[in-house]
Scaffold this motif. Sequence first.
Motif, PDB file in Angstrom:
ATOM      1  N   UNK A 125      75.589  23.796  33.237  1.00  0.00           N
ATOM      2  CA  UNK A 125      75.337  24.853  34.234  1.00  0.00           C
ATOM      3  C   UNK A 125      75.625  24.306  35.619  1.00  0.00           C
ATOM      4  N   UNK A 126      75.864  25.187  36.568  1.00  0.00           N
ATOM      5  CA  UNK A 126      76.145  24.764  37.936  1.00  0.00           C
ATOM      6  C   UNK A 126      74.986  23.952  38.520  1.00  0.00           C
ATOM      7  N   UNK A 127      73.755  24.198  38.029  1.00  0.00           N
ATOM      8  CA  UNK A 127      72.608  23.442  38.514  1.00  0.00           C
ATOM      9  C   UNK A 127      72.446  22.097  37.814  1.00  0.00           C
ATOM     10  N   UNK A 128      73.370  21.761  36.887  1.00  0.00           N
ATOM     11  CA  UNK A 128      73.330  20.469  36.211  1.00  0.00           C
ATOM     12  C   UNK A 128      72.731  20.491  34.828  1.00  0.00           C
ATOM     13  N   UNK A 129      72.036  21.568  34.450  1.00  0.00           N
ATOM     14  CA  UNK A 129      71.407  21.640  33.126  1.00  0.00           C
ATOM     15  C   UNK A 129      72.459  21.964  32.063  1.00  0.00           C
ATOM     16  N   UNK A 178      82.322  20.780  29.832  1.00  0.00           N
ATOM     17  CA  UNK A 178      81.957  20.625  28.425  1.00  0.00           C
ATOM     18  C   UNK A 178      81.225  19.306  28.223  1.00  0.00           C
ATOM     19  N   UNK A 179      80.256  19.302  27.314  1.00  0.00           N
ATOM     20  CA  UNK A 179      79.523  18.083  26.999  1.00  0.00           C
ATOM     21  C   UNK A 179      80.477  17.074  26.370  1.00  0.00           C
ATOM     22  N   UNK A 180      80.444  15.797  26.791  1.00  0.00           N
ATOM     23  CA  UNK A 180      81.378  14.796  26.231  1.00  0.00           C
ATOM     24  C   UNK A 180      81.334  14.709  24.712  1.00  0.00           C
ATOM     25  N   UNK A 205      79.812  34.932  32.993  1.00  0.00           N
ATOM     26  CA  UNK A 205      79.944  33.493  33.219  1.00  0.00           C
ATOM     27  C   UNK A 205      79.098  33.063  34.418  1.00  0.00           C
ATOM     28  N   UNK A 206      78.964  33.949  35.407  1.00  0.00           N
ATOM     29  CA  UNK A 206      78.135  33.641  36.564  1.00  0.00           C
ATOM     30  C   UNK A 206      76.657  33.693  36.197  1.00  0.00           C
ATOM     31  N   UNK A 207      76.268  34.671  35.352  1.00  0.00           N
ATOM     32  CA  UNK A 207      74.865  34.819  34.956  1.00  0.00           C
ATOM     33  C   UNK A 207      74.411  33.667  34.066  1.00  0.00           C
ATOM     34  N   UNK A 208      75.257  33.242  33.114  1.00  0.00           N
ATOM     35  CA  UNK A 208      74.845  32.264  32.099  1.00  0.00           C
ATOM     36  C   UNK A 208      75.109  30.834  32.557  1.00  0.00           C
ATOM     37  N   UNK A 209      76.270  30.594  33.213  1.00  0.00           N
ATOM     38  CA  UNK A 209      76.649  29.223  33.565  1.00  0.00           C
ATOM     39  C   UNK A 209      76.657  28.968  35.073  1.00  0.00           C
TER      40      UNK A 209
END
Length: 832
Positions: free
Chosen positions: A396-400, A364-366, A341-345
């Motif tokens: 993602x944590x970076x917003x993507x 989650x995407x709306x 989860x840390x590597x992917x998201x």
Amino acid sequence: MALNAYIPHGHCYLWQTPLVWLHLTSDFLTALAYYSIPLTLLYFLRKRQDIPFSNIIILFSAFILCCGATHILEIVTLWYPIYWVSGAVKALTAIVSVITAVELVHIIPQALSLKSPKELAALNQELNQQMEERQAAESALQELNATLEERVEKRTHELAQMNQDFKREIEDRKRAQNFIKRIIDITPNVLKIYDFKSCQMIYTNRNLASVLGYPSQDVEALENALVPSYVNPEDALRVKKTLENISALEDGQYLDLDYRVKTSAGTLRWLSQRSAIFEREEDGQIKQVISICEDITERVQVEAALRESQYFIEQVVNSSPQILYILDPITWKNVYINRQSLEILGYPPQQFQAEGSQFLAQILHPEDLPLIRKNKDFWQTARDGEVLTTEYRMRHQNGAWRWLRSREVVFARNEENQVVKVLGTAQDISDSKVQEQKLYEQGRRESLLREITQRILQSLELPIIFNTVVQEIRHFLQADRVAIFQFEPESFFEQGTIVAESVVQPFTSALNSVLEESCFSRNYALKYQEGRIQSVSDIYQSDLLPCHIEFLAQFQVRANLVLPLISNHSLWGLLCIHQCSQARTWQETEVNLLKQITNQFEIAIQKASLYKQAQQELAEKQKLFLQLTNELEQKKILLKEIHHRVKNNLQIMSSLLYLQFSKASPEIQQLSEDYQNRIQSMALIHEQLYRSEDLANINFEQYLKNLTYHIFQSYGVEPGAITLTLRVNSLTVPLEQSIPLGLIVQELVSNALKHAFPQGAGEITIELTPQAEALCLTVADNGVGIPPELDLANTDSLGLQLIYSLTEQLQGELAYATADGCQFQIIFSTGY
């Protein structure tokens, strides 16, 4: 005490109701009888306080009460495995019985020396009579002797009876001691009693020898210290310190300790020891300590194996390239999630587990939230082994946004058979989604380009072509306005008219508006004539001149994309795409598509110009017949030049496709090669027209030879492996029908080479035969054929869709057969 280490005694009776009731009733009645006896004795002692040796009666009553308690505990242990309590009560019973027996032995001589009250009264009476009746001494003495003999005989009988009772009590005591010893010996645990002051072991049961593997006499020799020699040296100090702490214990408290011992074979065994105070001195100091040891070697080994197995599973799970998780579908919370989860998201597992469903709803995407919530209904009726596959987006944590594909199965259920845990994997498919979107957009672009090309090929009316194309471009790009602006000749690019437009509400239409702008002619016209393409994301954030920004603002333009339309090496007009509602960044793929469309526009403009000129020439042919003959030759040259240029443009498109996708995946390269082959089939027609004197018809036999040669070369067919048979008989086909007909042959032969001959050998036959006022094209092969379950009319194959579309363009009929290979037949009218 630890109850969960044993099972209730009722399991020994297999919980058979009659057997359980039998033991329960017998133990209860026995206990009731045991309790009634001491109560009766105590009542008698209270009433007869003159009875000597009352202590023995009290001890005897305590012994019987303890015996009754053991029967009560026999009932309790049917359901509750409190064997330690039961054993302690039995040990207490044994101690009380031993003390009672010892006290009874001491009392017997004293009891024998006592006289009964009746005897004392008789003696007193005799003494009085002797004093009062001295004279009747002889007769009284005789009577007294007779009475004494009677009493002696009776007393002797009583003493004999008491002696027998005492012997029976001693025998009962010995049997009780043997019974207790057997119980201690058959217990599965090690029992030890040692003197706390002298640190000497005073008792061990035989289980210690069975655990250590030494003979009993050797074990007894070893048991001579607080820490025996068989204790593992690494644990000896810990054992000693623990046992020294016993002095701080209260009665009823105990100390637990796990340590290792050495067996006779040299191996180590784990023992779990529980120690408690067994007996104290009169001053309260500890006298004896009792210890019970359980062999826990197998349990320790199992725990070690479980730890190793858990470590192995954690390593496997954390090294997985996918996110592995366990989800509670009721609370919608991650019970477990691995480090991926840390590597992917970009989020650590602890954040998922701590923040729960609220955190999942945030990332989650709306648009995907309703789908995820709907999955809750699935788990209410899910079967074991049933897989739920879902594709959704997470931030993602970076917003993507990252695309994930999850696969979930039932992992655990509760007693009501409700799913309480779901095991799932989540794979990052963002890259494949991006590639899929690119392929989709590419297909749309190719479809739009093909449609525009067909429109241009089918008509020479520029207004019809322009109005149709601007509509399709606006729908494809989702722009607010698409317009074609034509410059007025001799206006030096200062004046022109919007000749075609497609605009959405509420933006104002400018169709047929005559526009004048000197700013454009002074600063931009020559650059556009040289091929300039203007791509502006926001006119107010660009380097455009203020005069040009002011001109665009009156049409509510915010972002625009402008491409030149060239005719006869001169700037004919502009293709303008406007975004009025907001700023917009124009993609390179959109610009490349519009470049290809403007190339088609230029061809259409040239064709329309030539058509207009031809109409004018036909109107004047009576007057200018000789001049027309000369000009006709020029037109032929010009048409050849057009065909040459079209052929070159098509070859440029093919080269661009090759350069664009030469480093793409094999699937994309295959698609690119298919499109290049289709373009090449059109280019071959224009090349043949360029080399032919007949500019309206194609020698289809020669064309098919060139086309099939190119296709075989493209697919790398080895000479002689696949045989090609052509039966065309030098037929000519009009230009309008040659291009779709050539594309159909291209698709059918390509499909045969790709799919019909898995062994690499076979035969392809192409026939073009006249039938009345029609032509019949037949393409057949003797390959593996088409699977019967495949519906050609409803397939997703772009090639087959193109064949159906081109057949409709020819206004023909398509038929196919799958016996002994595959055969396609198209019949179309030559009057098309």
